[in-house]
Design a protein around this motif. Structure first.
Motif, PDB file in Angstrom:
ATOM      1  N   ALA A 101       0.827  -1.211   0.000  1.00 24.01           N
ATOM      2  CA  ALA A 101       0.000   0.000   0.000  1.00 24.01           C
ATOM      3  C   ALA A 101       0.861   1.260   0.000  1.00 24.01           C
ATOM      4  CB  ALA A 101      -0.935   0.000   1.201  1.00 24.01           C
ATOM      5  N   LEU A 102       2.044   1.181   0.587  1.00 24.47           N
ATOM      6  CA  LEU A 102       2.945   2.329   0.657  1.00 24.47           C
ATOM      7  C   LEU A 102       3.798   2.478  -0.602  1.00 24.47           C
ATOM      8  CD1 LEU A 102       4.180   1.847   4.324  1.00 24.47           C
ATOM      9  CD2 LEU A 102       2.617   3.605   3.493  1.00 24.47           C
ATOM     10  N   GLY A 103       3.592   1.600  -1.570  1.00 22.58           N
ATOM     11  CA  GLY A 103       4.454   1.532  -2.741  1.00 22.58           C
ATOM     12  C   GLY A 103       4.206   2.559  -3.830  1.00 22.58           C
ATOM     13  N   HIS A 104       3.523   3.649  -3.538  1.00 23.11           N
ATOM     14  CA  HIS A 104       3.306   4.693  -4.548  1.00 23.11           C
ATOM     15  C   HIS A 104       3.386   6.052  -3.866  1.00 23.11           C
ATOM     16  CE1 HIS A 104       1.504   7.099  -7.693  1.00 23.11           C
ATOM     17  NE2 HIS A 104       1.652   6.067  -8.498  1.00 23.11           N
ATOM     18  N   PRO A 105       4.077   7.031  -4.475  1.00 22.01           N
ATOM     19  CA  PRO A 105       4.233   8.335  -3.824  1.00 22.01           C
ATOM     20  C   PRO A 105       2.912   9.067  -3.550  1.00 22.01           C
ATOM     21  CG  PRO A 105       5.231   8.337  -6.025  1.00 22.01           C
ATOM     22  CD  PRO A 105       4.802   6.939  -5.730  1.00 22.01           C
ATOM     23  N   ILE A 106       1.908   8.856  -4.374  1.00 21.25           N
ATOM     24  CA  ILE A 106       0.603   9.490  -4.112  1.00 21.25           C
ATOM     25  C   ILE A 106       0.023   8.946  -2.814  1.00 21.25           C
ATOM     26  CG2 ILE A 106      -1.812   9.659  -4.890  1.00 21.25           C
ATOM     27  CD1 ILE A 106      -0.045  11.467  -6.526  1.00 21.25           C
ATOM     28  N   GLU A 110      -5.924  19.026  -4.444  1.00 23.16           N
ATOM     29  CA  GLU A 110      -4.500  19.133  -4.114  1.00 23.16           C
ATOM     30  C   GLU A 110      -3.604  18.352  -5.067  1.00 23.16           C
ATOM     31  OE1 GLU A 110      -3.489  18.213  -0.045  1.00 23.16           O
ATOM     32  OE2 GLU A 110      -5.422  18.953   0.652  1.00 23.16           O
ATOM     33  N   LEU A 111      -4.120  17.287  -5.616  1.00 25.74           N
ATOM     34  CA  LEU A 111      -3.289  16.381  -6.412  1.00 25.74           C
ATOM     35  C   LEU A 111      -3.601  16.507  -7.899  1.00 25.74           C
ATOM     36  CD1 LEU A 111      -3.666  13.300  -4.063  1.00 25.74           C
ATOM     37  CD2 LEU A 111      -1.556  14.585  -4.470  1.00 25.74           C
ATOM     38  N   PRO A 112      -2.563  16.488  -8.725  1.00 25.64           N
ATOM     39  CA  PRO A 112      -2.760  16.617 -10.173  1.00 25.64           C
ATOM     40  C   PRO A 112      -3.096  15.281 -10.834  1.00 25.64           C
ATOM     41  CG  PRO A 112      -0.426  16.491  -9.699  1.00 25.64           C
ATOM     42  CD  PRO A 112      -1.148  16.442  -8.373  1.00 25.64           C
ATOM     43  N   ILE A 113      -4.120  14.602 -10.299  1.00 25.39           N
ATOM     44  CA  ILE A 113      -4.523  13.307 -10.859  1.00 25.39           C
ATOM     45  C   ILE A 113      -6.037  13.277 -11.027  1.00 25.39           C
ATOM     46  CG2 ILE A 113      -2.532  12.026  -9.940  1.00 25.39           C
ATOM     47  CD1 ILE A 113      -4.337  11.032  -7.673  1.00 25.39           C
ATOM     48  N   ALA A 114      -6.494  12.377 -11.866  1.00 23.41           N
ATOM     49  CA  ALA A 114      -7.935  12.219 -12.099  1.00 23.41           C
ATOM     50  C   ALA A 114      -8.614  11.669 -10.839  1.00 23.41           C
ATOM     51  CB  ALA A 114      -8.167  11.267 -13.263  1.00 23.41           C
TER      52      ALA A 114
END
Length: 99
Positions: free
Chosen positions: A20-25, A47-51
């Motif tokens: 679960a911790l394996g992604h910076p987002i 806050e986040l530049p994601i869809a």
């Protein structure tokens, strides 16, 4: 000899948290939730530049691992750290890195 027989429940639990911790987002989300007590998914979207769908998938992964919990407050979902599991993850990783 089958190495699967040597895997402990603690090691399985730690691997679930590590995945679960394996992604910076996801790391960002956990940091943010530790700063705020709780927040709404819409706030994270801003806050986040994601869809939204991508954010939803990251939240699902963290929830599936038990690191966060969500409470539906129509039309939004409020997310918080699962404090019990968060402390457990800290203990497991602390023991692992201090061995």
């Amino acid at each position: 000899m089958n190495s699967q027989n040597n895997i402990t429940p603690d090691q399985n639990e730690m691997a679930r948290y590590a995945k679960a911790l394996g992604h910076p987002i996801r790391i960002y989300i956990l940091n943010r939730l530790s700063e705020l007590s709780c927040c709404y998914s819409g706030d994270l979207t801003e806050e986040l530049p994601i869809a939204k769908s991508t954010l939803s998938q990251h939240l699902k992964e963290l929830k599936s691992a038990g690191l966060i919990q969500g409470e539906i407050q129509r039309p939004r979902i409020k997310y918080c750290l699962n404090k019990e599991n968060w402390k457990r993850a800290q203990k497991l990783f602390g023991s692992f890195f201090n061995e």
